[in-house]
Design a protein around this motif. Structure first.
Motif, PDB file in Angstrom:
ATOM      1  N   THR A   1     -70.525 100.038 -96.098  1.00  0.00           N
ATOM      2  CA  THR A   1     -70.853  98.906 -96.959  1.00  0.00           C
ATOM      3  C   THR A   1     -71.105  99.418 -98.367  1.00  0.00           C
ATOM      4  O   THR A   1     -71.859 100.372 -98.546  1.00  0.00           O
ATOM      5  N   PRO A   2     -70.448  98.850 -99.370  1.00  0.00           N
ATOM      6  CA  PRO A   2     -70.678  99.330-100.731  1.00  0.00           C
ATOM      7  C   PRO A   2     -72.126  99.131-101.157  1.00  0.00           C
ATOM      8  O   PRO A   2     -72.723  98.087-100.873  1.00  0.00           O
ATOM      9  N   ARG A   3     -72.663 100.150-101.793  1.00  0.00           N
ATOM     10  CA  ARG A   3     -74.052 100.067-102.262  1.00  0.00           C
ATOM     11  C   ARG A   3     -74.106 100.268-103.771  1.00  0.00           C
ATOM     12  O   ARG A   3     -73.195 100.837-104.349  1.00  0.00           O
ATOM     13  N   ASN A   4     -75.173  99.793-104.396  1.00  0.00           N
ATOM     14  CA  ASN A   4     -75.381  99.920-105.840  1.00  0.00           C
ATOM     15  C   ASN A   4     -74.179  99.395-106.617  1.00  0.00           C
ATOM     16  O   ASN A   4     -73.675 100.048-107.529  1.00  0.00           O
ATOM     17  N   VAL A   5     -73.700  98.227-106.229  1.00  0.00           N
ATOM     18  CA  VAL A   5     -72.556  97.645-106.910  1.00  0.00           C
ATOM     19  C   VAL A   5     -73.031  97.064-108.235  1.00  0.00           C
ATOM     20  O   VAL A   5     -74.016  96.330-108.268  1.00  0.00           O
ATOM     21  N   PRO A   6     -72.379  97.424-109.356  1.00  0.00           N
ATOM     22  CA  PRO A   6     -72.804  96.846-110.641  1.00  0.00           C
ATOM     23  C   PRO A   6     -72.470  95.365-110.703  1.00  0.00           C
ATOM     24  O   PRO A   6     -71.559  94.892-110.027  1.00  0.00           O
TER      25      PRO A   6
END
Lengths: 217, 232
Positions: free
Chosen positions: B21-26
């Motif tokens: 799961t993508p994390r720290n997405v801007p």
């Protein structure tokens, strides 16, 4: 006053409530009573109301809770849910009614045989509630005649049961030769039970849809 | 032996069989879906802009080329967008901003999501090409979009209201110029609603009622006479 009290009053020779009935011993050990027909018929009707649930929203969940074992509508003679309007006495409208459903609700009410009553359960069924929009009927008393309004969002089962007991009281006070049980007929032209000017007034204090401000220039 | 029956689904980016799961997405910016670059290479100037917001890629495309682009995304084996999850529209309060029509496409094979938008300037014809011939699931989505916004999808086989009833005369409720309580007074709305025959909402196949037939709208009668079956 239950039937048991009535029969006991006859069988042991004592006089019951003198205002509602007179009991006499004709022959020993064969109980019989005299009473007013109004009282007997109303007593029978009030204690065996068969509800027709018309659940459209979250109020229907509370209605199910009222019918389930914790609150147990069977205590009021209502354990027999009629999912056909032809075999029911009380229409319980639980939830908001959109305009798309309005002719359906009207048709179901007309399919119910006399005597019949209607309970409007919850804020949305009674007034439209928070749904003051283009799609929702602002109170189902504009579609069908209503006997008891139960407030709440949604009402707790106690609230619904209180409304049912109020309806039972209303049934007990009906007269066979009175006008209360004649079916209300809608206006033949507009098909409404309430004059249209009154309906537009009912959507106050927010103003009816003609006078409202628009959401964008 | 049994494992051979399963097809391994490879992830779109990041590689490996179990995509994280993508994390720290801007909020804005970040890696665009590789499909966006492929679209720009294939269609050039018809791709107006590519935005990446919260890790989701939005491609703004020319309204006349939507059908070609969706067709390519669906057919091209390196893209393989098999699933159309939504067709909808956005109208902004600002009257100068155009109405946006939005398509949400999903590639199950590559686990990719892309959002296409076409802009319709206020005042021009509210019509756009239907993609029903590519995704059959667009049928009801486009009908809902037509019902709520009044957008004509050319090429749709059966464009009529789906949420509001067919006799609804007040317009398209999600447009900004639609009054919240509708255009008619409450009593007029009730009279209109109660005048409707409940059975007239159903097709012949559903109820086979003859007496409500005369009350149906003309175009619905024509469709029923042509032997249309609902839901097909």
């Amino acid at each position: 006053m239950g039937l048991k009290d009535l029969l006991n009053a006859g069988s042991d020779g004592t006089h019951g409530d003198a205002t509602s009935m007179v009991s006499m011993d004709a022959r020993p050990n064969e109980p019989w009573v005299t009473t007013k027909l109004d009282f007997l018929v109303n007593w029978g009707r009030a204690n065996s109301l068969w509800p027709m649930p018309f659940g459209t929203a979250c109020c229907a969940i509370e209605f199910m809770a009222s019918a389930a074992s914790n609150y147990d509508l069977a205590r009021f003679g209502m354990e027999r849910m009629a999912f056909s309007p032809r075999q029911s006495d009380v229409l319980i409208c639980a939830g908001r009614v959109p305009f798309k459903l309005a002719p359906v609700l009207r048709r179901i009410w007309q399919q119910m045989p006399q005597p019949k009553w209607a309970i409007s359960m919850g804020a949305c069924a009674s007034t439209g509630g928070m749904f003051d929009t283009y799609a929702v009927v602002q109170g189902i008393d504009t579609i069908i005649p209503i006997d008891v309004y139960v407030p709440g969002c949604p009402p707790r089962p106690e609230g619904l049961i209180y409304g049912i007991m109020m309806l039972q009281k209303k049934v007990m006070n009906e007269r066979m030769n009175g006008t209360s049980r004649e079916e209300m007929e809608p206006d033949p032209k507009s098909k409404l039970y309430i004059p249209s000017s009154r309906i537009d007034e009912l959507s106050e204090p927010f103003g009816n849809s003609v006078h409202q401000t628009r959401s964008a220039p | 032996m049994r494992a051979e029956k399963f097809t391994v689904i490879s992830a779109g980016h990041g590689g490996g069989d179990t995509p994280a799961t993508p994390r720290n997405v801007p909020h804005k910016g970040g890696d665009a879906n590789p499909t966006a670059a492929a679209l720009q290479a294939r269609f050039g100037s018809t791709i107006a802009r590519v935005d990446v917001i919260n890790g989701e890629t939005t491609v703004i495309v020319d309204r006349d080329k939507v059908h070609d682009i969706v067709q390519w995304l669906h057919d091209e084996p390196t893209q393989s967008y098999e699933y159309l999850s939504d067709v909808t529209a956005v109208e902004h309060r600002d009257a100068q901003r155009p109405i946006e029509i939005v398509w949400h496409l999903r590639s199950i094979k590559f686990r990719r999501f892309i959002r296409l938008k076409a802009l319709i300037v206020k005042g021009s014809a509210l019509s756009i090409c239907s993609i029903w011939d590519i995704y059959k699931g667009a049928d009801w989505l486009e009908r809902e979009c037509y019902d709520m916004f009044g957008i004509q999808f050319t090429g749709h086989p059966d464009l009529r209201r789906i949420l509001m009833w067919e006799q609804f005369k007040e317009g398209h409720p999600l447009r900004k110029d639609f009054p919240l309580r509708g255009r008619f007074s409450r009593s007029q709305q009730l009279e209109n609603a109660l005048a409707a025959n409940p059975e007239a909402r159903y097709s012949m196949e559903e109820l086979s009622i003859v007496d409500a037939y005369e009350e149906l709208p003309l175009d619905m009668r024509r469709r029923l006479l042509g032997g249309e079956k609902t839901g097909e």
